[in-house]
Each structure stands twice: as C-alpha cells, then as structure tokens.
Motif scaffolding. Sequence first.
Motif, PDB file in Angstrom:
ATOM      1  N   GLU A 129       2.137  -4.732   3.268  1.00  0.00           N
ATOM      2  CA  GLU A 129       0.873  -4.955   3.977  1.00  0.00           C
ATOM      3  C   GLU A 129       0.418  -6.378   3.743  1.00  0.00           C
ATOM      4  OE1 GLU A 129      -1.431  -3.322   5.942  1.00  0.00           O
ATOM      5  OE2 GLU A 129      -0.111  -1.614   6.069  1.00  0.00           O
TER       6      GLU A 129
ATOM      7  N   SER B  43      -3.348   4.894   4.570  1.00  0.00           N
ATOM      8  CA  SER B  43      -2.694   4.272   3.426  1.00  0.00           C
ATOM      9  C   SER B  43      -3.738   3.990   2.356  1.00  0.00           C
ATOM     10  CB  SER B  43      -1.964   2.988   3.844  1.00  0.00           C
ATOM     11  OG  SER B  43      -2.843   2.109   4.487  1.00  0.00           O
TER      12      SER B  43
ATOM     13  N   ARG C   4       0.871  -1.174   0.000  1.00  0.00           N
ATOM     14  CA  ARG C   4       0.000   0.000   0.000  1.00  0.00           C
ATOM     15  C   ARG C   4       0.905   1.220   0.000  1.00  0.00           C
ATOM     16  NH1 ARG C   4      -4.374  -2.145   4.231  1.00  0.00           N
ATOM     17  NH2 ARG C   4      -5.688  -3.241   2.732  1.00  0.00           N
TER      18      ARG C   4
END
Length: 155
Positions: A146, A117, A74
């Motif tokens: 992520e 994000s 992200r």
Amino acid sequence: MIRRLSILTLTLLCAAVSLRAQSLDAFKQRLAEPVSGAALFGRAQVTVTEHGDAARAVADAARAGQRLHIRGFRVCIFSDNGPEARNGAFAAQKLFEETYPGVKVYMDYKIPYFVVSVGDCLSNEEAIILKGRVTGTFPKAFLKNEEFPISNLLD
C-alpha cells in the motif's frame, strides 16, 4: 536501517512542522533533552543531524498542502465482488473494530471489489505480525503493498 531512520526523521519533522506548529529549533532542542529514566542506562547523548534540505522540503510541502506518502503494507481481511460484498465488507469492518480496537481499518471500493484492509505497517515483518494476530478471526487474511499518507502514522 538507514532508510528506516530517514523515514523516522522525516516523520518527526512532519509532526514538528505541521501538527504542532512549532519551530524546527525548538523541536531539535526537545529531542536533545534527556529522557527521565535514562540515568538507569548511563549517560546518553542525542545528536540531531539535519540532512540536506529536509526541513525546507517538509515545510514547503506543508505550505503547498501536499500529502506526503510512504510505501508500506496492510493486511487485507476482506475482498469480494459478489452480490453481498458490500454488506460483507461492512460486517468485516465492524467485527474487526470490535475485536481489535486501536488498529486502523480501511474500507475501499475498487471496481468491482469491496476491500477491507487494516493497519499501517512500515515493514513486511510488522505486517506479518499483524496478520498472525488477525488470522484467528479472519483466516483468509493476506498482506498487500500500500501507499498511504505519513499522517496516518502520526495519528
């Protein structure tokens, strides 16, 4: 490349099993049907190969209520722990949603930081492209690893 195809296959199986509530055989049949416009490129043939017990594993996970996760990237557009961090996070989220409609935004509080994000990118390259798009509005944006549910990719 094979890993990406496996991820795509798993994603498609998840979509078939949990989102559409259709049989795996019907899904395979739909994949094998030619797409309109394919005649422009000559005759094409699609072969669907099920590897191992993938369909059973996906079905078992869906029945058990497990959320399948995938590692990806992200773009972090905001991270702060100051006294105005919460307000700044909400402002960053709102500005992003107005400026880049259609791209998912996530706000999180990881003690002591408010973090905003964006995106669900499968590859580093995809995240770099997204970062390039948002840098004009969020010059301090950076990439971060992520883990997110596969269902995020299906929405």
